[in-house]
Design a protein around this motif. Sequence first.
Motif, PDB file in Angstrom:
ATOM      1  N   LEU A  56       0.832  -1.120  -0.053  1.00  0.00           N
ATOM      2  CA  LEU A  56       0.024   0.100  -0.210  1.00  0.00           C
ATOM      3  C   LEU A  56       0.871   1.344  -0.049  1.00  0.00           C
ATOM      4  O   LEU A  56       0.504   2.211  -0.695  1.00  0.00           O
ATOM      5  CB  LEU A  56      -0.898  -0.018   1.033  1.00  0.00           C
ATOM      6  CG  LEU A  56      -1.880   1.342   1.077  1.00  0.00           C
ATOM      7  CD1 LEU A  56      -2.782   1.201   0.020  1.00  0.00           C
ATOM      8  CD2 LEU A  56      -2.633   0.962   2.468  1.00  0.00           C
ATOM      9  N   ASN A  57       1.904   1.330   0.844  1.00  0.00           N
ATOM     10  CA  ASN A  57       3.191   2.379   0.775  1.00  0.00           C
ATOM     11  C   ASN A  57       3.421   2.571  -0.628  1.00  0.00           C
ATOM     12  O   ASN A  57       3.432   3.707  -1.131  1.00  0.00           O
ATOM     13  CB  ASN A  57       4.067   1.835   1.894  1.00  0.00           C
ATOM     14  CG  ASN A  57       4.011   3.292   2.734  1.00  0.00           C
ATOM     15  OD1 ASN A  57       3.321   3.988   3.000  1.00  0.00           O
ATOM     16  ND2 ASN A  57       5.346   3.272   3.395  1.00  0.00           N
ATOM     17  N   THR A  58       3.538   1.442  -1.337  1.00  0.00           N
ATOM     18  CA  THR A  58       4.316   1.761  -2.828  1.00  0.00           C
ATOM     19  C   THR A  58       3.199   2.318  -3.511  1.00  0.00           C
ATOM     20  O   THR A  58       3.639   3.178  -4.345  1.00  0.00           O
ATOM     21  CB  THR A  58       4.555   0.387  -3.350  1.00  0.00           C
ATOM     22  OG1 THR A  58       5.755  -0.174  -2.595  1.00  0.00           O
ATOM     23  CG2 THR A  58       5.149   0.293  -4.821  1.00  0.00           C
ATOM     24  N   ALA A  59       2.046   1.729  -3.394  1.00  0.00           N
ATOM     25  CA  ALA A  59       0.750   2.224  -4.298  1.00  0.00           C
ATOM     26  C   ALA A  59       0.647   3.997  -4.076  1.00  0.00           C
ATOM     27  O   ALA A  59       0.318   4.435  -5.010  1.00  0.00           O
ATOM     28  CB  ALA A  59      -0.286   1.569  -4.079  1.00  0.00           C
ATOM     29  N   LEU A  60       0.707   4.149  -2.840  1.00  0.00           N
ATOM     30  CA  LEU A  60       0.131   5.699  -2.524  1.00  0.00           C
ATOM     31  C   LEU A  60       1.338   6.537  -3.240  1.00  0.00           C
ATOM     32  O   LEU A  60       1.131   7.456  -3.511  1.00  0.00           O
ATOM     33  CB  LEU A  60       0.140   5.735  -0.890  1.00  0.00           C
ATOM     34  CG  LEU A  60      -1.136   5.050  -0.301  1.00  0.00           C
ATOM     35  CD1 LEU A  60      -1.056   5.006   1.238  1.00  0.00           C
ATOM     36  CD2 LEU A  60      -2.237   5.893  -0.878  1.00  0.00           C
ATOM     37  N   ALA A  61       2.710   5.891  -3.014  1.00  0.00           N
ATOM     38  CA  ALA A  61       3.984   6.721  -3.058  1.00  0.00           C
ATOM     39  C   ALA A  61       3.718   7.047  -4.872  1.00  0.00           C
ATOM     40  O   ALA A  61       4.050   8.050  -5.342  1.00  0.00           O
ATOM     41  CB  ALA A  61       5.012   6.200  -3.034  1.00  0.00           C
ATOM     42  N   HIS A  62       3.035   6.207  -5.404  1.00  0.00           N
ATOM     43  CA  HIS A  62       2.907   6.470  -6.917  1.00  0.00           C
ATOM     44  C   HIS A  62       1.751   6.905  -7.337  1.00  0.00           C
ATOM     45  O   HIS A  62       1.795   7.975  -8.313  1.00  0.00           O
ATOM     46  CB  HIS A  62       2.722   4.883  -7.506  1.00  0.00           C
ATOM     47  CG  HIS A  62       2.542   4.843  -9.273  1.00  0.00           C
ATOM     48  ND1 HIS A  62       3.488   5.348 -10.074  1.00  0.00           N
ATOM     49  CD2 HIS A  62       1.357   4.553  -9.891  1.00  0.00           C
ATOM     50  CE1 HIS A  62       3.149   5.257 -11.310  1.00  0.00           C
ATOM     51  NE2 HIS A  62       1.856   4.744 -11.223  1.00  0.00           N
ATOM     52  N   LEU A  63       0.574   6.987  -6.537  1.00  0.00           N
ATOM     53  CA  LEU A  63      -0.788   7.391  -7.078  1.00  0.00           C
ATOM     54  C   LEU A  63      -1.103   8.958  -6.587  1.00  0.00           C
ATOM     55  O   LEU A  63      -1.629   9.576  -7.198  1.00  0.00           O
ATOM     56  CB  LEU A  63      -1.747   6.537  -6.696  1.00  0.00           C
ATOM     57  CG  LEU A  63      -1.901   4.978  -7.048  1.00  0.00           C
ATOM     58  CD1 LEU A  63      -2.941   4.144  -6.272  1.00  0.00           C
ATOM     59  CD2 LEU A  63      -2.237   4.931  -8.553  1.00  0.00           C
ATOM     60  N   GLU A  64      -0.448   9.241  -5.498  1.00  0.00           N
ATOM     61  CA  GLU A  64      -0.392  10.487  -4.926  1.00  0.00           C
ATOM     62  C   GLU A  64      -1.989  10.956  -4.852  1.00  0.00           C
ATOM     63  O   GLU A  64      -2.341  11.818  -5.539  1.00  0.00           O
ATOM     64  CB  GLU A  64       0.309  11.421  -5.438  1.00  0.00           C
ATOM     65  CG  GLU A  64       1.794  11.291  -5.049  1.00  0.00           C
ATOM     66  CD  GLU A  64       2.182  11.683  -3.758  1.00  0.00           C
ATOM     67  OE1 GLU A  64       1.434  12.412  -3.025  1.00  0.00           O
ATOM     68  OE2 GLU A  64       3.132  11.233  -3.161  1.00  0.00           O
ATOM     69  N   PRO A  65      -3.056  10.310  -4.077  1.00  0.00           N
ATOM     70  CA  PRO A  65      -4.471  10.570  -4.322  1.00  0.00           C
ATOM     71  C   PRO A  65      -4.380  11.935  -3.679  1.00  0.00           C
ATOM     72  O   PRO A  65      -3.798  12.793  -3.003  1.00  0.00           O
ATOM     73  CB  PRO A  65      -5.039   9.675  -3.424  1.00  0.00           C
ATOM     74  CG  PRO A  65      -3.949   9.351  -2.392  1.00  0.00           C
ATOM     75  CD  PRO A  65      -2.611   9.399  -3.168  1.00  0.00           C
ATOM     76  N   ALA A  66      -5.593  12.803  -4.293  1.00  0.00           N
ATOM     77  CA  ALA A  66      -6.039  14.102  -3.763  1.00  0.00           C
ATOM     78  C   ALA A  66      -7.597  14.074  -3.588  1.00  0.00           C
ATOM     79  O   ALA A  66      -8.243  13.417  -4.523  1.00  0.00           O
ATOM     80  CB  ALA A  66      -5.554  15.122  -4.884  1.00  0.00           C
TER      81      ALA A  66
END
Length: 403
Positions: A57-67
């Motif tokens: 999940l950390n990997t995904a969040l670092a890539h996706l940068e949700p807003a």
Amino acid sequence: MTFSLTDTEAAGGLAVPRRTLELLRTVPGLGERYADAAAPGTLAELAALPPLAKDDLNTALAHLEPAAEQGATWLFQSGGSTGAPKVGYAPTGFYMAKVFEHWQPLDRDDVFVNAWGAGRMWGAHFLAAGLADLSGCRVIALGSVTAEEYPEWLGFLAARKVTAIGGTPSVLRLWFAHARAAGIELPSLRKVLWLGEAWQPQLEDDLAAVAPKARRHGMFGSTETWVVGSNTPDCPADTFHPFPHQLVHVGADGLLDFTSLDPAMLNPVLRYRTGDAGELGPCPCGRPGPAMRVLGRRDNVVQVRGLGLHVDELLERVEREPGVTRAQVLITERGGRAGRVEVLVLGALPDPEALRRELLSSTFTLSTGFVHDPENVVVRVVDALVSNERTGKTAGFVVREEA
């Protein structure tokens, strides 16, 4: 049943996991894992998808940068006690409107003390504030206090006729233990909200003395999933009712995983594993539908000199000792190798050395790993356990690197 909802109940919400799957396919390092996975149209197809771990999940969040689509986006941190910090996101409101639809422990007449720590990137204080705002009650946003401040603040809370307080069980124990020691009662207190740790049965003794009318109301969740479920005073402390926008699944290995059905969820939560084991079944409170019983973490095995030390089993043995209220394992490492294992004990323990000898002889990891230096296994009575200053949480084990 392995899911908290049926296919029919979850049918509309499965559009969210399908969209999350498409997002995960774009993440370097995760995309290949999900490349051939079919978009889930049923719960069985969802259960066939690979689960997400914290690092994933950390990997995904670092890539996706949700807003957030509207308003501000809050960035929060979890972990930091026994593992590396993890990141989570939440929009203004912290998803609490959906929680409030199904769980309303506070009402307009309450005077609520928010005792979750308010700083250092932990979301619980603000989450509780969002719930309190929805209830319309009066709020004392107290956050953390120091040891010498408790008596004065407790007197203030008694004078204000506080009816509800919320915090982690570790922090709540400090409040009620100080009140009991100072002879301060909170006769108006009726509700104790908790989140962030398992409920501690020792709280019941102090509550009975300080606030005999108080009853517990719990939430279960994480910074990544946000609040998954809640319980009432009529539910066992380890049993929670999942909300309809949170899909709970129990894998073949007994581990819980969580999938968000909320279209507003910013974290890509798809079969996300927190490390907790559990089961689904009826709740003694009689409320219809399966409840989630949390059986404890399965990641509380720490490597000590190449051997796995089962911390929960060790602590369970120590806490059976008469007079012991709680215990903690403190591991001191030197150059990545465990140099010392200390069992820290709260309460009364007449003969720490006798317990040390028993643990050393009966625990394979300790007896084998420290066969040449048994003096580095210690049992020690302390005034306070090692806590996370940011959140107030007290983990079962803490690892420190010696300089």
